[in-house]
Write a protein that holds these residues in place. Structure first.
Motif, short mmCIF file in Angstrom:
data_model
loop_
_atom_site.label_atom_id
_atom_site.label_comp_id
_atom_site.label_asym_id
_atom_site.label_seq_id
_atom_site.Cartn_x
_atom_site.Cartn_y
_atom_site.Cartn_z
N GLU A 179 39.09 39.83 35.10
CA GLU A 179 39.17 39.72 33.65
C GLU A 179 38.28 38.63 33.08
O GLU A 179 38.00 38.62 31.88
CB GLU A 179 40.62 39.50 33.21
N THR A 180 37.79 37.71 33.90
CA THR A 180 36.89 36.65 33.42
C THR A 180 35.41 37.02 33.57
O THR A 180 34.56 36.27 33.11
CB THR A 180 37.15 35.32 34.16
N LYS A 186 43.01 38.44 37.55
CA LYS A 186 42.57 37.32 36.71
C LYS A 186 41.08 37.05 36.87
O LYS A 186 40.38 36.76 35.90
CB LYS A 186 43.37 36.06 37.04
N LYS A 246 45.54 37.25 41.47
CA LYS A 246 44.28 36.49 41.51
C LYS A 246 43.09 37.41 41.27
O LYS A 246 42.16 37.06 40.54
CB LYS A 246 44.13 35.79 42.87
#
Length: 162
Positions: free
Chosen positions: A27-28, A24, A21
């Motif tokens: 990475e955004t 992710k 989590k």
């Protein structure tokens, strides 16, 4: 990322899920996306890898500015895959090689999915086959844009990239 204690403690699955989590989420972020823009190098000297380096950079730039689902390449040494992964494209990096040792190594690279391929076909036939395999593996759908990077002839392990 995980210490030995954390990964073998009471809740190893939850620890890995939380780490996933976190990754992710990072990475955004705007910072991550701009920090990992294609690495622009000043190539003052032309060496034997100059063309490969420039083709890989161009492929990643095209992938980042268009709706490319995958960059598909064949490699003997793994160099092309390393160059593509270094630029962090937003598309899949699918690599085929007849060298099983290289495949094992490449599957550890960021964003790279490497598969065994050793058919000795013409360049045109090889591109068709690897694109069909990439489709069968589920990385692309019919109608998706794909960038193919290939040395010719592909089965000779050459450095001539097209």
């Amino acid at each position: 990322m995980l210490s030995g204690e954390t990964s073998v403690g009471r809740y190893p699955v939850q620890v890995v899920e939380n780490m996933a989590k976190i990754v992710k989420n990072i990475e955004t972020t705007h910072f991550y996306q701009h920090k990992n823009e294609p690495i622009e190098k000043d190539y003052n000297c032309i060496d034997e890898r100059f063309i490969t380096n420039r083709v890989c950079l161009a492929a990643v730039r095209i992938a980042k500015t268009t709706n490319v689902s995958a960059i598909v390449t064949l490699t003997h040494s793994g160099y092309t895959a390393f160059q593509l992964a270094a630029h962090r494209p937003n598309s899949h990096i699918i690599v085929y090689s007849g060298n099983r040792r290289v495949i094992t190594m490449l599957n550890l690279l960021w964003g790279v999915h490497a598969y065994y391929y050793d058919m000795k076909k013409s360049t045109d036939e090889t591109i068709i086959q690897v694109n069909m395999l990439t489709h069968n593996y589920g990385y692309i759908e019919t109608g998706d844009f794909v960038i193919n990077i290939n040395a010719t002839p592909s089965y000779e392990g050459g450095k001539r990239i097209h």
